[in-house]
Design an enzyme around this catalytic site. Structure first.
Site, PDB file in Angstrom:
ATOM      1  N   LYS A  14       5.249 -86.885 -14.339  1.00 23.68           N
ATOM      2  CA  LYS A  14       4.779 -85.439 -14.764  1.00 23.68           C
ATOM      3  C   LYS A  14       3.288 -84.819 -13.978  1.00 23.68           C
ATOM      4  O   LYS A  14       2.990 -85.248 -14.441  1.00 23.68           O
ATOM      5  CB  LYS A  14       5.138 -86.281 -16.347  1.00 23.68           C
ATOM      6  CG  LYS A  14       4.274 -84.535 -17.513  1.00 23.68           C
ATOM      7  CD  LYS A  14       4.065 -85.674 -18.551  1.00 23.68           C
ATOM      8  CE  LYS A  14       3.670 -85.357 -19.525  1.00 23.68           C
ATOM      9  NZ  LYS A  14       3.047 -85.716 -20.859  1.00 23.68           N
ATOM     10  N   LEU A  32      -0.350 -91.619 -18.648  1.00 24.62           N
ATOM     11  CA  LEU A  32      -1.241 -92.584 -20.124  1.00 24.62           C
ATOM     12  C   LEU A  32      -0.961 -93.414 -19.872  1.00 24.62           C
ATOM     13  O   LEU A  32      -0.950 -94.816 -20.262  1.00 24.62           O
ATOM     14  CB  LEU A  32      -0.396 -91.589 -20.996  1.00 24.62           C
ATOM     15  CG  LEU A  32      -0.920 -92.081 -22.204  1.00 24.62           C
ATOM     16  CD1 LEU A  32      -1.739 -92.393 -22.581  1.00 24.62           C
ATOM     17  CD2 LEU A  32       0.653 -91.393 -23.896  1.00 24.62           C
ATOM     18  N   TYR A  68      -1.169 -89.983 -34.160  1.00 25.68           N
ATOM     19  CA  TYR A  68      -1.564 -90.365 -32.735  1.00 25.68           C
ATOM     20  C   TYR A  68      -3.189 -90.744 -33.018  1.00 25.68           C
ATOM     21  O   TYR A  68      -4.038 -91.302 -31.814  1.00 25.68           O
ATOM     22  CB  TYR A  68      -2.152 -89.040 -32.036  1.00 25.68           C
ATOM     23  CG  TYR A  68      -0.996 -89.029 -31.859  1.00 25.68           C
ATOM     24  CD1 TYR A  68      -0.662 -88.860 -30.220  1.00 25.68           C
ATOM     25  CD2 TYR A  68       0.159 -87.661 -32.138  1.00 25.68           C
ATOM     26  CE1 TYR A  68       0.582 -88.955 -29.166  1.00 25.68           C
ATOM     27  CE2 TYR A  68       0.569 -87.453 -31.484  1.00 25.68           C
ATOM     28  CZ  TYR A  68       1.416 -88.361 -30.795  1.00 25.68           C
ATOM     29  OH  TYR A  68       2.855 -87.970 -29.141  1.00 25.68           O
ATOM     30  N   GLN A  69      -3.945 -91.018 -34.248  1.00 22.39           N
ATOM     31  CA  GLN A  69      -4.741 -91.951 -34.430  1.00 22.39           C
ATOM     32  C   GLN A  69      -4.992 -93.170 -34.538  1.00 22.39           C
ATOM     33  O   GLN A  69      -5.650 -94.053 -33.479  1.00 22.39           O
ATOM     34  CB  GLN A  69      -5.244 -91.383 -36.079  1.00 22.39           C
ATOM     35  CG  GLN A  69      -6.214 -92.315 -36.266  1.00 22.39           C
ATOM     36  CD  GLN A  69      -7.206 -91.760 -37.364  1.00 22.39           C
ATOM     37  OE1 GLN A  69      -7.457 -90.445 -37.985  1.00 22.39           O
ATOM     38  NE2 GLN A  69      -8.066 -92.317 -38.042  1.00 22.39           N
ATOM     39  N   ARG A  70      -3.579 -93.608 -34.433  1.00 20.38           N
ATOM     40  CA  ARG A  70      -3.208 -95.296 -34.434  1.00 20.38           C
ATOM     41  C   ARG A  70      -3.422 -95.327 -33.158  1.00 20.38           C
ATOM     42  O   ARG A  70      -3.761 -96.647 -32.641  1.00 20.38           O
ATOM     43  CB  ARG A  70      -2.029 -95.492 -34.957  1.00 20.38           C
ATOM     44  CG  ARG A  70      -1.046 -96.772 -34.745  1.00 20.38           C
ATOM     45  CD  ARG A  70       0.647 -96.829 -35.153  1.00 20.38           C
ATOM     46  NE  ARG A  70       0.984 -95.272 -33.689  1.00 20.38           N
ATOM     47  CZ  ARG A  70       1.066 -95.051 -32.603  1.00 20.38           C
ATOM     48  NH1 ARG A  70       1.174 -96.489 -31.743  1.00 20.38           N
ATOM     49  NH2 ARG A  70       1.247 -93.931 -31.686  1.00 20.38           N
ATOM     50  N   HIS A  77       0.488 -81.470 -30.654  1.00 18.43           N
ATOM     51  CA  HIS A  77       0.694 -82.235 -31.603  1.00 18.43           C
ATOM     52  C   HIS A  77       0.930 -81.867 -33.626  1.00 18.43           C
ATOM     53  O   HIS A  77       1.744 -82.263 -33.432  1.00 18.43           O
ATOM     54  CB  HIS A  77       0.868 -84.052 -31.243  1.00 18.43           C
ATOM     55  CG  HIS A  77       0.995 -84.455 -30.134  1.00 18.43           C
ATOM     56  ND1 HIS A  77       2.263 -84.565 -30.037  1.00 18.43           N
ATOM     57  CD2 HIS A  77       0.075 -84.510 -29.116  1.00 18.43           C
ATOM     58  CE1 HIS A  77       2.504 -85.051 -28.841  1.00 18.43           C
ATOM     59  NE2 HIS A  77       1.476 -84.971 -28.081  1.00 18.43           N
ATOM     60  N   HIS A  85       1.430 -79.406 -36.244  1.00 14.07           N
ATOM     61  CA  HIS A  85       2.688 -78.321 -36.846  1.00 14.07           C
ATOM     62  C   HIS A  85       1.976 -77.894 -37.608  1.00 14.07           C
ATOM     63  O   HIS A  85       0.847 -77.561 -37.921  1.00 14.07           O
ATOM     64  CB  HIS A  85       3.601 -79.376 -37.834  1.00 14.07           C
ATOM     65  CG  HIS A  85       4.302 -80.701 -37.182  1.00 14.07           C
ATOM     66  ND1 HIS A  85       4.946 -81.100 -37.694  1.00 14.07           N
ATOM     67  CD2 HIS A  85       4.283 -80.898 -35.713  1.00 14.07           C
ATOM     68  CE1 HIS A  85       6.310 -81.763 -36.748  1.00 14.07           C
ATOM     69  NE2 HIS A  85       5.634 -81.610 -35.905  1.00 14.07           N
ATOM     70  N   HIS A  99       8.665 -77.972 -43.671  1.00  9.98           N
ATOM     71  CA  HIS A  99       7.098 -78.479 -44.300  1.00  9.98           C
ATOM     72  C   HIS A  99       7.761 -78.609 -45.864  1.00  9.98           C
ATOM     73  O   HIS A  99       8.374 -76.959 -46.302  1.00  9.98           O
ATOM     74  CB  HIS A  99       6.185 -78.892 -43.484  1.00  9.98           C
ATOM     75  CG  HIS A  99       6.030 -78.935 -42.207  1.00  9.98           C
ATOM     76  ND1 HIS A  99       6.234 -78.167 -41.258  1.00  9.98           N
ATOM     77  CD2 HIS A  99       5.605 -79.906 -41.888  1.00  9.98           C
ATOM     78  CE1 HIS A  99       5.955 -78.885 -39.976  1.00  9.98           C
ATOM     79  NE2 HIS A  99       5.884 -80.173 -40.487  1.00  9.98           N
TER      80      HIS A  99
END
Lengths: 740, 740
Positions: B131, B143, B253-255, B408, B410, B459
């Site tokens: 990428k 990453l 993403y926090q995880r 990321h 929404h 949503h």
């Protein structure tokens, strides 16, 4: 909106809530809470103590709140229906608590409720919503009335000796005896019928007879109204179970039917021990209990025929079944089922189960590859279960060459269900019904149960000319059971073969299902479907798969901006056609991969003729939104005869905790189907091992010998099917097997 | 079909299978087997022993089988990708085993793999599938390379002292130092970026720096390439977490982001204890761990923004997070999360967790009603969580007046999720992605993630004119965070209010969400959505509900023989319109009841204007079958302004084990919405208790005082929202509350 008796209903709902929290001890499975280990340990130490504590709490709450005994008004699921159901159980539970604790308030509580019913019952005419074919007074159908009396007669038996003469006389004269008479002499068409409603009626009347020491009632229950033995309980035991303990309607109704069989049998065993009722027909009642357990996967019953899919081993009926079967057999594997049930019944048998569990005696229940023969003589087909291990979540195939299963049977002769890893992979819809949910047609079967759920296309079996088997006439279907051609339970190479004739005019359908060791682990499920005719037909093989379609080499074109139904009737009218392929050539190698929870599965398929594949979604022509939204693929061929050879396999892993994904795809390099001199030769070639050979001979004699040469190899076997897997010849290959 | 390196891939899959079985200790949740209690008990006694035994078994298998170090070729999910990922973990795990056991074969095993990489790495140019924005050599994106080095540097640290000089020199010169240089100086755009990729890079480089005793690498990692502090780890800690430990991209993403933060922080704490890194920003890193746990329901993270729905508390990252947080705080409630995770990490912290659990020190984790402020200064909105209890399956509302959450994020500003009884009731789709599943777009985000999952209509929040918020431009959206107007965590009467401006030109949107005690038990979820404008607009309120629709008084007409999409863009093109009502009058009393597993839920709704309701199914314009099939209802009004007032409640029970069904329907007699002098007055009238009054004032100052008279009563409150429930005035009602 439903507003009948709303304020009462709501009050009831709240008290129900409390009761249920207390009486339903099994913890939620969906959200393992941190306290679960502690709960589990406690439960293991004293499940019975816990059962009684919960029961006491629940019954005490009802005692304090008072028990309404309303005038019967509502059909199934309505307020008066649920209240009377509940009251019957309360009498039973209070009786059990009195027996266990000797505390007088439980006796008084049961007696008070019974006195209220003794006041009410004589005033009742038929129920305002009565189902005319089954007269009843407290409920809309006689079945519920019989169930009520089964509970109440047990509760009453527990307190009877300690009541006053006046109480006894009131309850027996005004309630129990008239109700028993009403359910027997007053309902001959139900009482004498060989059917689960008849069994409940017999149990209610017979158990009441024992309690009241009334031999006339007992004999009617045992031998029918005329005591000839042409009806009654013994006849029910003879007619309703096969020699293997299979119940023709399937496990959902088997569970329900079991309850009166085993409760009444217990009463018979206590009162007429010389009858040796549990040894009757080679212990068929015990076999029926274990057969019911065998007909489950990951705790839920196989949802064949008219089945509510949520029902499983934890149902109340099975808790009684397991406790009684353990009492009779001392079989330690039953204790592990009780552990899974999470609670025991409040009876001496329940106590014994809890004590044995606490003593560490539980052993694993051996789920097995087996056939459960259908029909009183075991000659009306069979339900076949293939498993690749003895755990309740090892891979399993349910193959259904049974009889029709009476009015609750589906037109799914030779149908197949595939389970693996605790999940359904290829599934059965079950019944179109929301049990006792009043807004959904009063909780009864929905119209879509007939228009969809019973139809052949709703199942994983061959549909000829887009019509259901036997023209959708179950009485006609009842006359022509399936025929099991072969069954072999060799581990690693098990299989069964069966055929149906008469389901479609001029078309014979055979199916061979095998579970064969897969190189590298797990099993191949090999599925061969043959349709044979002299005339030209359309052959559809539906696969009702679960999960998400991940990859396929089938040239699907999706309908992106318009959906129309697949057809006009026989269930096709309910299927939106979401995708369709152009024609796939004969013997093409087709692959479809899906993801179910954390595992990938691939179906590899070949057909002898050109095929078209479709993807569908359930929900067309469903004006009341009664259907669940489910997906399927349908493979369609046309011609005089057809052969579909499918291989299912699990592979890879989708592990979101470790964030590891492995997708390997099909491990099958090639599937070939040939026909030679009346023998279908199917070779399934894994990429890394020798082909698995399946031979299906038209000659279906069990002892017929066959020799076929393929390439450099000669294969010999006896019977209609020869299976040769790299793991060694199958057991039916008694005469030498594969030769160089 | 994917056939790249198939034979190798398959071999890998099989050995992976064995590894995973061994290393993934958590038992399947879906099928509680009879042996579970025993496993649980063993686990509780010695989770660490078990972890090490599993790890040893897994690593030994790999050691015996040999570890391939292939030439990088595949993108995410492909063979070389997964093999290199696996190898990085193997070096780490072998290092941990060596540290714990001192057994020399683990040292040799790790050293051998590292030697292979020291041979390979210098020969590598950029990855063939790279990428371009994130240069990398072993993997398709930088990453993964950083993650690899984080693992490997820890494994290497465990064996380094006992290697020969030649080994050290080889591994450091040819592998670790060049890789650290490549990830820092060689990838400045990633390394200096304030983003989870940057954190991983900083951690990889900094941890390698500590291991190699290279201060230059450490300082670059801490302070950025130029060591100014404008970038680097400390800046990441400052910018990426809010003061409450919320991470702008959300819990998924926090995880993921947590892992490098806490691992690097541990290394800093060991090597530079004077920095007191864990006290930095008022212990924000520990807050981030507990905030992540709070952002879960029944073990799974709230799937807001680009989230893989399967991720939850049992993920590897959270296992490290919990162990490290317990090490720092000694908080017993973390132990119950570790119990739920089912295994501990193979580190001293993991051992301490296991020992404390075995000592019976675990306490319940207190799930809370709280707001997690968003933005580095906590002034960019908040994620609000309302709960009606502290258990992980008590009812919960997630309300999302946050910032955008970067790329990321929404377009779901003010979105809502409703959980109860361990289930999703009103749900969020999460991301359209099959993580690392190669056939699904290489495991990356699917095109439908943009066309559907990110769109507003996907949503549970207001859609104006069928367009997504901010025209679907996340950078624009990033400039306009939501504004939280009120938050009150009073048990039994909690609520939050928020607004967005700028998401739609000329339209302000406010939402008030409250959780109020329901007479008879449980909670009412009261949801008030206001759209206000000077111009005329179409307002759509989608409700993405789960389960089966059971009953409604909305006059739906189903499309029985033809389906077409709801619209052309902004996500509507993916919705099949399955039903539509004729116009429902303003202020009509609408009810919709659903069944989710074993519970009934009813939504009662009123709107100020005429409304039309739709039912939809996801799946239109999905040519690659990438979308899951989900249902929704959409309520549509038109006009200058609109108000939707909804009440959700759970009632009754659908218990198939006890065969008890209670369906009570809505307990709300009436919902009224009025506007008077800039104040919306919403009264929710249960059938059996006094109305719940909600006042929403246009004046949004926190200290503004309001007095309103309704009928015979006067209501006084401060701030933009007044809530008066029969359970008593809410806490914000500081000045007297309801007066007669």
């Amino acid at each position: 909106m439903r507003k009948i008796a709303q304020s009462i209903s709501r009050a009831c709902a709240f008290s129900f809530g409390a009761i249920l929290v207390a009486s339903c001890a099994s913890p939620s499975l969906s959200s393992p809470s941190v306290s679960e280990p502690l709960v589990t340990e406690t439960r293991r130490d004293n499940m019975f103590t816990q059962t009684i504590a919960s029961l006491r709490e629940a019954v005490d709450k009802r005692r304090v709140a008072g028990v309404p005994v309303p005038i019967p008004a509502d059909p199934g699921g309505g307020y008066t229906h649920e209240q009377h159901k509940q009251n019957g159980k309360t009498v039973y539970e209070a009786g059990m608590l009195y027996e266990l604790t000797g505390e007088i308030e439980y006796l008084d509580f049961a007696a008070d409720i019974l006195a209220d019913y003794a006041d009410l019952y004589p005033t009742l005419d038929l129920h305002p919503e009565v189902k005319p074919s089954t007269p009843s007074r407290l409920f809309w159908q006689g079945l519920n009335e019989a169930v009520w009396l089964v509970y109440v007669s047990q509760g009453y038996a527990a307190i009877r000796d300690d009541l006053s003469d006046a109480q006894r006389s009131d309850i027996e004269t005004n309630l129990l005896r008239p109700m028993a008479d009403f359910l027997s002499e007053g309902s001959p068409q139900t009482f004498n019928r060989i059917h689960n409603h008849g069994t409940w009626a017999a149990a209610a009347v017979g158990m009441t007879g024992y309690t009241l020491d009334d031999r006339d009632l007992v004999d009617k229950a045992l031998y029918g109204l005329d005591k000839s033995g042409d009806a009654g309980f013994l006849k029910q035991v003879e007619e309703l179970f096969s020699p293997d303990g299979y119940y023709a309607e399937g496990p959902y109704y088997q569970r329900y039917a079991l309850m009166p069989f085993i409760l009444f049998a217990q009463a018979i065993d206590r009162n007429d021990p010389d009858m040796e009722i549990f040894n009757y027909r080679d212990q068929v009642l015990v076999k029926a209990i274990t057969a019911t357990i065998q007909q489950s996967y990951a705790g839920k019953f196989f949802p064949i025929n008219d089945a509510i899919r949520e029902k499983g081993l934890s149902t109340n009926e099975l808790r009684y079944g397991v406790a009684i079967a353990y009492d009779l057999t001392g079989e330690p594997s039953l204790l592990s089922i009780a552990l899974q049930q999470g609670s025991v019944v409040p009876t001496p048998e329940g106590r014994a189960v809890a004590e044995a569990i606490a003593a560490g005696e539980a052993g694993p229940f051996p789920f097995k590859t087996l056939q459960l023969r259908d029909g009183p003589q075991g000659d009306r087909g069979a339900l076949v279960i293939l498993r690749n291990g003895s755990a309740d979540d090892d891979a399993a195939i349910v193959f259904k060459p049974t009889s029709q299963g009476l009015g609750h049977g589906h037109f799914d002769r030779l149908g197949l269900i595939y389970y693996d890893n605790g999940d359904e992979i290829v599934a059965d819809y079950g019944a179109a019904r929301f049990l006792n949910v009043a807004p959904k047609n009063g909780g009864r079967y929905l119209p879509e149960n007939t228009s969809w759920a019973k139809q052949t296309v709703a199942h994983n079996t061959l549909v000829v000319d887009q019509r259901s088997q036997f023209g959708g006439d179950w009485r006609l279907a009842e006359e022509r059971p399936s025929e099991v051609l072969a069954f072999d339970d060799t581990p690693g190479a098990s299989f069964a073969a069966a055929q149906i004739t008469g389901a479609y005019d001029g078309v014979d359908v055979r199916r061979v299902v095998a579970m064969v060791d897969r190189p590298g682990g797990g099993s191949y499920v090999i599925d061969i479907v043959l349709g044979e005719s002299d005339g030209t037909h359309t052959y559809d093989l539906p696969v009702h798969f679960k999960g998400q379609l991940i990859e396929t080499n089938l040239p699907f074109e999706y309908s992106t901006d318009l959906l129309v139904p697949m057809g006009d009737d026989d269930g096709y009218e309910h299927l939106w056609k979401t995708a369709e392929t152009r024609v796939v050539p004969a013997n093409a190698h087709s692959e479809v991969s899906i993801l179910v929870r954390d595992q990938f599965y691939t179906l590899t398929l070949a057909t002898t003729g050109e095929a078209t594949a479709y993807l569908t979604r359930l929900g067309a022509n469903d004006p009341d939104n009664n259907l669940r939204n489910e997906q399927a693929m349908i493979f369609r061929t046309q011609g005089k005869s057809t052969a579909f050879a499918s291989v299912y396999e699990r592979h890879g892993r989708y592990d979101n905790d470790e964030e590891v994904t492995v997708f390997s795809g099909s491990s099958i390099a090639q599937i070939d189907i040939h026909e030679r001199e009346g023998i279908y030769i199917i070779s399934v070639s894994p990429e890394t091992t020798n082909p698995i050979m399946v031979f299906v001979a038209k000659e279906s004699g069990e002892s017929s010998s066959h020799v076929v040469r393929v390439g450099q190899k000669t294969y010999k076997w006896q019977g209609p099917v020869g299976l040769f897997a790299s793991s060694g010849p199958s057991r039916n290959d008694k005469s030498g097997g594969e030769l160089e």
